[in-house]
Design an enzyme around this catalytic site. Structure first.
Site, mmCIF file in Angstrom:
data_model
loop_
_atom_site.group_PDB
_atom_site.id
_atom_site.type_symbol
_atom_site.label_atom_id
_atom_site.label_comp_id
_atom_site.label_asym_id
_atom_site.label_seq_id
_atom_site.Cartn_x
_atom_site.Cartn_y
_atom_site.Cartn_z
ATOM 1 N N GLU A 236 40.153 42.089 39.294
ATOM 2 C CA GLU A 236 39.501 41.797 40.559
ATOM 3 C C GLU A 236 39.802 42.880 41.583
ATOM 4 O O GLU A 236 40.946 43.308 41.739
ATOM 5 C CB GLU A 236 39.977 40.450 41.097
ATOM 6 C CG GLU A 236 39.291 40.062 42.378
ATOM 7 C CD GLU A 236 39.566 38.626 42.779
ATOM 8 O OE1 GLU A 236 38.812 38.112 43.611
ATOM 9 O OE2 GLU A 236 40.536 38.046 42.261
ATOM 10 N N ASP B 250 41.211 39.158 34.867
ATOM 11 C CA ASP B 250 42.239 38.453 35.652
ATOM 12 C C ASP B 250 41.627 37.510 36.686
ATOM 13 O O ASP B 250 42.290 37.129 37.650
ATOM 14 C CB ASP B 250 43.216 39.436 36.305
ATOM 15 C CG ASP B 250 42.623 40.187 37.490
ATOM 16 O OD1 ASP B 250 41.380 40.211 37.631
ATOM 17 O OD2 ASP B 250 43.405 40.759 38.277
#
Length: 210
Positions: free
Chosen positions: A34, A85
């Site tokens: 991210e 993630d």
């Protein structure tokens, strides 16, 4: 490997990115991280949540969608596993905590339109840690804009995550990360690797670390 698209989730400071890096290296997997640091509304949100919550969540949703769509719809001949993630549904869960009801309803309409265009992970690894551990990790990584996150905000996120996972019966490895040290303790990482070799049914499967 039983799973080709693995997603790691958890509260702020749970250790998602650390575990994602380690799994991607061990599995020779494509890594999706991210890009939260690029959100210009994030520091402002922590200073004034009411004013900046909506643009913050819209920016995150647009960026996550763009990144996942580009990565997941591009074939890689050399890497057949993808580790991320974050779960795209994270957009909706954070918005539910941060937005007032009317803004959340609008946000949810936009989310529902684009969510169906993305692949869902084969398995979700959820890192669950108590708020005290989360706050210690947040202090340790020392991002200035995170240093005053209230405990109540983290508790609300935790409850929202776990409620969503259970309601939707998502195939989830629910990891007790209270004392997790994936970087310093090889046995902790090996527990996750061993679990990923198994073919779990739908639902939550609870894992303790040695």
């Amino acid at each position: 490997m039983k799973h080709h698209f693995i997603t790691i989730e958890g509260n702020i400071g749970a250790g998602k990115t650390t575990l994602a890096h380690l799994l991607a290296k061990k599995l020779n997997a494509r890594l999706i991280l991210e890009e939260f640091a690029d959100n210009p509304f994030l520091p402002r949100f922590y200073e004034n949540p009411k004013q900046y919550a909506f643009p913050l969540e819209l920016f995150f949703m647009a960026e996550r969608f763009k990144q996942l769509k580009e990565m997941l719809h591009t074939n890689d001949l050399f890497q057949h596993i993808t580790v991320s993630d974050y779960l795209f549904t994270k957009c909706l869960l954070f918005a539910k905590v941060t937005l007032p009801e009317e803004e959340f309803r609008l946000y949810q309409k936009l989310f529902d339109i684009i969510h169906q265009q993305l692949l869902f992970p084969d398995i979700l690894i959820y890192l669950h840690a108590p708020v005290e551990r989360l706050q210690a990790n947040i202090r340790k990584r020392n991002r200035a804009y995170e240093q005053h996150i209230p405990d109540d905000y983290l508790l609300n996120l935790q409850d929202t995550y776990t409620s969503y996972i259970r309601q939707h019966n998502i195939k989830t490895l629910f990891v007790d990360a209270s004392n997790a040290d994936f970087l310093g303790n090889d046995a902790h990482l090996q527990v996750i690797l061993d679990a990923l070799e198994q073919d779990f049914p739908e639902g939550q499967h609870y894992i303790s670390l040695p």
